[in-house]
Design an enzyme around this catalytic site. Structure first.
Site: not given
Lengths: 379, 80
Positions: A119-120, A123, A129
């Site tokens: 997930h990170e 970014h 998101h």
């Protein structure tokens, strides 16, 4: 999905990452594996490639810390905020910070590092998101399900920024979810400890030894027990997989890589301009359409090219290629038949032929040891 | 004993305010933390409920309170 204001993204396709420190919750090798797998989630669906660095600066600096840690977003203790990452950019752009107050695991218990890291890194690559509760980029941590990773929303988002992977096959383009890459059968990765191990090419490279095999390479530093296993495309995205030969010219900090009747010259992870070039430009006759392997003897100033049971040598001083080929065993007694790979290490040559490896002493002009091909790996 | 709803309510308000500050760019404007309709807090609360597909009431209902206690990524949903 959503991107950051200004659609921040990396302008290059090969990104470096460095794990600055390690959580005590997991064995470092498990942290390395989780981070690498989390990055491969994104590289599988984009042209992006990631190279691990062990020192100095890197595009994505990965660290573990608790509470305040020299930036303006302190962590909040166990639970709550687990980790965060910065949007692409210089300095701390792309960096990912993980809360040491969490219990990092490699299972479905606790906080699964691979899942949070995947997930990170979304970014770090430019995704913000997602409102889709099934998407990896949804902000709330759900029970980790190892079988499903990227949802179509994630793939649409990241390909909006970077386009599709150059080697995505059809079923992935249509599929709505990418299965866990290390579980899918079609990625049968070569096993460095297999007794049937063979290589496409082997060469030294800036103090390391690089073993080419299909789409991957093992990088082995003589002073380090383990070998790093990378995609060839993570270094040179434009290079075709399954190279034939490679050798280093240390004095020029260059490496020459051959495939079919073409060759490339690289310096680090950069392919020098004007390549690929055709084989005959090295001085071969035009009927020579490929080379099995090659090595450069810096002391002699000669480069040897092996084809079937013969070889050619190029003399740097006279800038000339042998007029005709010579039989390998005449110049290298004990080395017979076709050679898959060869490299020079100190005063020895290591010839690889199928599952056999021969150590050849350049002074004594004879084979001194008969070895297994995986001698160089901690098997 | 009846639950100490006043304390629970206060805890819930602190939790939601922290969440809004961390992830929705909410800036406390110094006024005491009171609950007036249509104030900035209510608007921000509606933003959370909208982002997460909850019923957009602008009120601190149990669904919203449950959500703000879940583990999550520390990156804001709405950049401040």
């Amino acid at each position: 999905f959503s991107t950051f204001a200004g659609e921040l993204k990396w302008t290059k396709q090969v990104l470096t990452y460095r794990i600055v420190n390690y959580t005590p919750d997991l064995h470092p090798a498990n942290v390395n594996a989780a981070i690498k797998k989390a990055l491969s989630v994104w590289s599988r669906v984009t042209p992006l490639r990631f190279i691990k660095k062990d020192r100095g600066d890197a595009d994505i600096m990965i660290s573990f810390a608790a509470r305040g840690h020299n930036d303006f977003i302190p962590f909040d203790g166990p639970g709550g905020s687990l980790a965060y990452a910065y949007a692409p950019g210089k300095d701390f752009g792309g960096d990912a910070h993980f809360d040491e107050d969490e219990t990092w695991t490699k299972s479905t218990e606790g906080t699964n590092l691979f899942y949070v890291a995947a997930h990170e890194f979304g970014h770090s690559l430019g995704l913000s998101h997602s409102k889709d509760p099934n998407a990896l980029m949804y902000p709330v941590y759900r029970k980790f399900d190892p079988s499903v990773l990227l949802h179509q929303d994630d793939i649409t988002g990241i390909q909006y920024l970077y386009g599709p992977s150059s080697n995505t096959n059809n079923d992935q383009r249509e599929s709505t979810e990418i299965k866990n890459p290390t579980e899918s059968k079609d990625l049968e990765l070569p096993n460095s400890c297999s007794s049937n191990l063979t290589f496409d090419a082997v060469t030294t490279f800036r103090g390391e030894i690089m073993f080419f095999k299909g789409t991957h390479i093992w990088r082995k530093h003589p002073a380090v027990r383990t070998a790093d296993f990378e995609l060839v495309s993570s270094f040179w995205p434009r290079l075709p997989p399954g190279v034939d030969a490679a050798y280093e010219i240390p004095e020029k900090d260059e490496m020459v890589i051959f495939k079919g009747n073409e060759f490339w010259v690289v310096r680090g992870d950069t392919i020098l301009p004007g390549y690929p070039q055709k084989l005959y430009t090295l001085g071969f006759s035009k009927d020579v359409t490929k080379t099995d392997t090659a090595f450069h003897n810096g002391i002699e100033g000669k480069t040897y090219y092996f084809i079937a049971d013969k070889f050619w040598s190029y003399d740097k001083r006279s800038q000339s290629m042998d007029r005709k080929s010579l039989v390998i065993r005449d110049a290298f007694p004990g080395i017979n038949g076709k050679i898959d790979a060869v490299f020079q290490h100190g005063n020895f040559l290591y010839f690889f032929s199928g599952r056999k490896q021969f150590e050849f002493d350049l002074d004594k002009k004879r084979v001194t040891r008969f070895l297994k091909t995986n001698l160089w790996f901690p098997c | 004993f009846p639950a100490n709803t006043r304390q629970t309510k206060e805890e819930g308000m602190q939790l939601i305010q922290k969440y809004l500050e961390n992830y929705y760019g909410f800036k406390k404007d110094g006024e005491p933390f009171v609950w007036k309709s249509n104030n900035a807090m209510t608007q921000k609360l509606k933003e959370i409920q909208k982002f997460f597909g909850l019923e957009v009431t602008g009120k601190l209902d149990s669904g919203t309170l449950d959500l703000v206690q879940k583990h999550r990524c520390g990156f804001p949903d709405i950049a401040g």
